[in-house]
Design an enzyme around this catalytic site. Structure first.
Site, PDB file in Angstrom:
ATOM      1  N   HIS A  52      14.732   9.129  14.749  1.00 41.12           N
ATOM      2  CA  HIS A  52      15.197   8.413  13.369  1.00 41.12           C
ATOM      3  C   HIS A  52      16.668   8.297  13.187  1.00 41.12           C
ATOM      4  CE1 HIS A  52      14.751  12.849  11.872  1.00 41.12           C
ATOM      5  NE2 HIS A  52      16.172  12.144  11.190  1.00 41.12           N
TER       6      HIS A  52
HETATM    7  P1  TYD Z   1      10.410  15.505  10.542  1.00 44.84           P
HETATM    8  O1  TYD Z   1      11.321  14.497   9.826  1.00 44.84           O
HETATM    9  O2  TYD Z   1       9.207  14.826  11.368  1.00 44.84           O
HETATM   10  O3  TYD Z   1      11.487  16.369  11.507  1.00 44.84           O
HETATM   11  P2  TYD Z   1      12.296  15.978  12.534  1.00 44.84           P
HETATM   12  O4  TYD Z   1      13.381  15.154  12.101  1.00 44.84           O
HETATM   13  O5  TYD Z   1      13.015  17.422  13.069  1.00 44.84           O
HETATM   14  O6  TYD Z   1      11.599  15.574  13.847  1.00 44.84           O
HETATM   15  O7  TYD Z   1       9.935  16.363   9.587  1.00 44.84           O
HETATM   16  C1  TYD Z   1       8.724  17.220   9.486  1.00 44.84           C
HETATM   17  C2  TYD Z   1       8.047  17.704   8.450  1.00 44.84           C
HETATM   18  O8  TYD Z   1       8.784  18.329   7.553  1.00 44.84           O
HETATM   19  C3  TYD Z   1       7.624  16.303   7.697  1.00 44.84           C
HETATM   20  O9  TYD Z   1       6.396  16.412   7.125  1.00 44.84           O
HETATM   21  C4  TYD Z   1       8.680  16.222   6.395  1.00 44.84           C
HETATM   22  C5  TYD Z   1       9.106  17.566   6.219  1.00 44.84           C
HETATM   23  N1  TYD Z   1      10.413  17.881   5.723  1.00 44.84           N
HETATM   24  C6  TYD Z   1      10.528  18.450   4.308  1.00 44.84           C
HETATM   25  O10 TYD Z   1       9.477  18.602   3.572  1.00 44.84           O
HETATM   26  N2  TYD Z   1      11.697  18.788   4.039  1.00 44.84           N
HETATM   27  C7  TYD Z   1      13.002  18.564   4.753  1.00 44.84           C
HETATM   28  O11 TYD Z   1      14.059  18.716   4.483  1.00 44.84           O
HETATM   29  C8  TYD Z   1      12.683  18.119   6.287  1.00 44.84           C
HETATM   30  C9  TYD Z   1      13.970  17.720   7.225  1.00 44.84           C
HETATM   31  C10 TYD Z   1      11.630  17.794   6.659  1.00 44.84           C
END
Ligand code: TYD
Length: 136
Positions: A52
């Protein structure tokens, strides 16, 4: 905001007992006010996270245990891979940068200092949408 990916070196205190890093006076170490800290650990072998970009968020990534690789694609399409493998190596990412985190070691703990609270509306999770934003 100009897209920017830049290594940061955190001050390391070490002696014959071992090493210590203090995340204090963060405004002197990190070029934004830290509003959120999260960490990624127990990563499934072979997994690629991230995939992303962010519209406004600024982040500093630090692998405080083990190692992982951060892949960044800039708005002009140039890509870089940075291996974070030591607890005083940080990586600042700001602006429109497509990022992936991969090749996590089993013991990897990746800490992320973030400039804003979690906001799903700040994410660009679709790569084609990212390329469209870059072309603007
Ligand atoms: P995600 O964005 O998929 O993580 P990455 O970028 O590491 O692949 O996030 C995983 C899950 O965690 C998603 O359900 C959103 C949640 N999340 C939060 O609740 N708070 C946060 O600060 C972050 C980064 C993710």
């Amino acid at each position: 905001m100009q897209a920017n990916v830049q290594p940061l070196t955190l001050p390391l205190h070490g002696d014959d007992r071992g090493k210590l890093i203090a995340l204090e006076a963060l405004s002197e170490l990190v070029p934004f006010e830290v509003k959120r800290v999260y960490y990624i650990f127990d990563t499934t072998p072979g997994t690629v996270r991230g995939n992303h970009a962010h519209k406004n968020l600024k982040q500093v990534l630090i692998c405080i245990s083990g190692a992982c690789t951060i892949v960044c694609e800039m708005p002009d399409g140039t890509k870089s891979e940075i291996r974070l493998d030591w607890p005083n190596r940080g990586l600042l990412i700001e602006g429109l940068v497509w990022r992936q985190m991969k090749d996590f070691s089993k013991d990897a703990v990746l800490i992320v200092l973030a400039s804003e609270h979690y906001d799903e509306a700040d994410y660009i999770r679709d790569y084609n949408q990212f390329k469209k934003e870059c072309a603007k």
